[in-house]
Design a protein around this motif. Structure first.
Motif, mmCIF file in Angstrom:
data_model
loop_
_atom_site.group_PDB
_atom_site.id
_atom_site.type_symbol
_atom_site.label_atom_id
_atom_site.label_comp_id
_atom_site.label_asym_id
_atom_site.label_seq_id
_atom_site.Cartn_x
_atom_site.Cartn_y
_atom_site.Cartn_z
ATOM 1 N N LEU A 1 -43.033 -8.053 0.329
ATOM 2 C CA LEU A 1 -42.733 -6.688 0.776
ATOM 3 C C LEU A 1 -41.407 -6.242 0.179
ATOM 4 N N ALA B 1 -42.573 -2.749 -0.766
ATOM 5 C CA ALA B 1 -43.837 -2.283 -0.210
ATOM 6 C C ALA B 1 -43.656 -1.825 1.230
ATOM 7 N N MET C 1 -45.601 -1.294 4.917
ATOM 8 C CA MET C 1 -46.719 -1.830 5.708
ATOM 9 C C MET C 1 -46.661 -1.144 7.058
ATOM 10 N N VAL D 1 -36.661 -3.962 5.588
ATOM 11 C CA VAL D 1 -36.500 -5.339 5.134
ATOM 12 C C VAL D 1 -35.541 -5.337 3.949
ATOM 13 N N CYS D 2 -34.321 -5.731 4.241
ATOM 14 C CA CYS D 2 -33.255 -5.713 3.253
ATOM 15 C C CYS D 2 -33.138 -7.068 2.587
ATOM 16 N N GLY D 3 -33.311 -8.118 3.359
ATOM 17 C CA GLY D 3 -33.191 -9.458 2.820
ATOM 18 C C GLY D 3 -33.852 -10.448 3.745
ATOM 19 N N MET E 1 -43.000 -1.142 8.365
ATOM 20 C CA MET E 1 -42.143 -2.205 7.833
ATOM 21 C C MET E 1 -42.066 -1.990 6.338
ATOM 22 N N GLN E 2 -40.855 -1.909 5.826
ATOM 23 C CA GLN E 2 -40.742 -1.581 4.412
ATOM 24 C C GLN E 2 -39.624 -2.363 3.758
ATOM 25 N N GLY E 3 -39.954 -2.993 2.640
ATOM 26 C CA GLY E 3 -38.930 -3.655 1.841
ATOM 27 C C GLY E 3 -38.252 -2.647 0.941
ATOM 28 N N PHE E 4 -36.975 -2.867 0.690
ATOM 29 C CA PHE E 4 -36.287 -1.956 -0.233
ATOM 30 C C PHE E 4 -35.216 -2.699 -1.026
#
Lengths: 332, 332
Positions: free
Chosen positions: A264, A269, A271, B242-244, B271-274
């Motif tokens: 992610l 990404a 979700m 979601v940073c790390g 929920m999102q990674g960046f």
């Protein structure tokens, strides 16, 4: 007039045993002012009902034990003391799992006037269809040319997802198990991938073979290995719409969880879980867009039909065996 | 003039051993037209650098073996053949892990003219600060009154996240380990929860005690048990940035994955990674908003400083021992 209805005797752990469902009958009282009596013709059974059998409040309230179960149904008005309905009207409502329903008229929806079979309003033009449309358009923000992956791709929801996605022009890959389901997908121009005999890594490899450049959208109905395999095949900026996690619904052990959620982060990404009820104000919009396509025969939808009220629990339990193709229905 | 720089001898499995880092020196050639020579004064070490030591392309390209390592740094121009820079100018650039850098002037950023210490542009006003602001505002869409949970809450990113979140008026809960970190959080009006000696369920219980009504936002720096505990404490419509996932960076075994991802569905959570680099065009906006608050002393930021180029690998490795509070820096 009598009604016959199913109740739940206890909240099950794991797969519900057939004996938990009890058939009762009862003489109906005369109609009160504002009430309507409906003879149901079609009942819907859906995976989300398992959540209502848990005794725990999640996004739906639990079924009450020893009270008539509920679910979407279609029927014909046989008697009415509500000004908006009269005998012969076709309606949709939530008093399923029974043959005759007696309800306040306010909770009934008249069936839309479209040239389609009645039961489509429980399937491709009902909650499952609306779920497919909402997940793709409102959660995953489907765009022209997107590569789309769908799990349980021949189910009531998945079979519409793949067709709506295919119309947008990208590569569409569907995960399913049985040979006839895979064949149905291939016939509709969908790359079919079987999960059978594969662990998450092997399934991931098969998805990579089906779509080298990865997926912009993943429509998640299953969870478990499907999710893990999908997470290994995301494009940058991918969107995952979490509609259901049916692989877990009857599990009484904790999930292992995907080992690769870090994707992610790597792929930036998105979700998101969603519940179609939150989006129901958009139902007319969905119906306007998808209804005419169903009426013109442009959308292929399948039904698996059990006959007779007595078979309702069996129809429900078959949802978890992968035994249905398309919408699972009970015809009364 | 000589430069001294660190290289990586091999891609490590698990926690990198100190011996993998080698110090070299080299005589620098005369400047070419357009080049600038900088004597570095501050070097940044950051958890994301572990990803560049894997030899696998993720969202950043791997470090090249036996070549000078890279990272954010601040220094003073000692010689320039670029029209925009002259001796004495302070600049920020990516040629860290060395004492003297020689670069094309085009890749240098002049330090903004603000009344703050130089090294803040590597920390609270640099990449970590920008990461905090971006995750809260652009990914988690922080709103007034939101309850916010932050893991690694006293780290370079987390310590700014909690303060920016606190200014929005909701309950802010920070997860940390060491007693002094928990104390720092409490001093800033943050409910501090220790992860020490707790499994995911116990940590989840502690979070529930800290904020009964659950979280609108979770800023994720850690993964593992923190994520699992957070997933059990989401409000409907929660957003997870979601940073790390630092708990996994040095792991060479597969993650177990959270057992309760189904809460994304139950709570319709997002929920999102960046990756902050994707959002760098917004840096001036961030600086305009947060810079004056730092200059006025309204934001408390901490630094953990190692002295001397030779200590750079040690500073980096300490990031994974939880030994730093706030931004980990090397002063030359």
């Amino acid at each position: 007039m009598q009604t016959r209805y199913f109740t739940l005797r206890d909240y099950p752990q794991g797969m519900p045993p057939r004996e938990l469902f009890e058939l009762h009958h009862q003489e109906l009282p005369a109609l009160d002012e504002g009430e309507v009596r409906i003879r149901n013709t079609w009942l819907s059974v859906d995976p989300y009902m398992r959540g209502r059998m848990s005794g725990v409040k999640t996004y739906v309230t639990p079924f009450e034990l020893n009270a008539p179960l509920e679910g979407a149904a279609i029927g014909e008005v046989v008697e009415s003391r509500h000004t908006s309905f009269r005998a012969g009207d076709k309606v949709r409502h939530m008093a399923g799992w029974r043959d005759v329903a007696q309800l306040k008229g306010d909770v009934l929806e008249p069936l839309p006037d479209m040239d389609v079979p009645d039961q489509t309003f429980l399937g491709v033009l009902g909650m499952p269809g609306m779920t497919a449309w909402t997940g793709l358009n409102r959660i995953a923000h489907l765009r022209e040319g997107d590569n789309v992956l769908v799990s349980a791709a021949s189910g009531a929801v998945g079979s519409l997802v793949v067709q709506l996605a295919k119309a947008k022009g990208g590569t569409v890959v569907g995960i399913a198990g049985a040979a006839d389901k895979l064949e149905w997908l291939e016939q509709h121009g969908i790359h079919a991938v079987s999960y059978k005999g594969k662990d998450a890594r092997q399934l991931g490899d098969a998805l990579r073979d089906a779509c080298r450049e990865g997926f912009d959208v993943y429509f998640e109905n299953v969870g478990g290995d499907c999710l893990e395999a999908a997470l290994d095949n995301l494009k940058v900026g991918a969107r995952i719409a979490v509609c259901g996690l049916i692989s877990r619904y009857n599990s009484d052990t904790p999930d292992r969880g995907p080992s690769n959620l870090s994707n992610l982060l790597v792929q930036r990404a998105h979700m998101q879980g969603f519940i179609v009820a939150d989006h129901w104000t958009e139902y007319p919009h969905f119906l306007e867009e998808v209804g005419p396509r169903v009426a013109r025969g442009e959308i292929d939808y399948e039904e698996t039909v059990e006959e007779g009220l007595e078979r309702t629990p069996d129809a429900f339990l078959k949802l978890f065996e992968g035994a249905n193709r398309g919408k699972m229905l009970v015809r009364l």
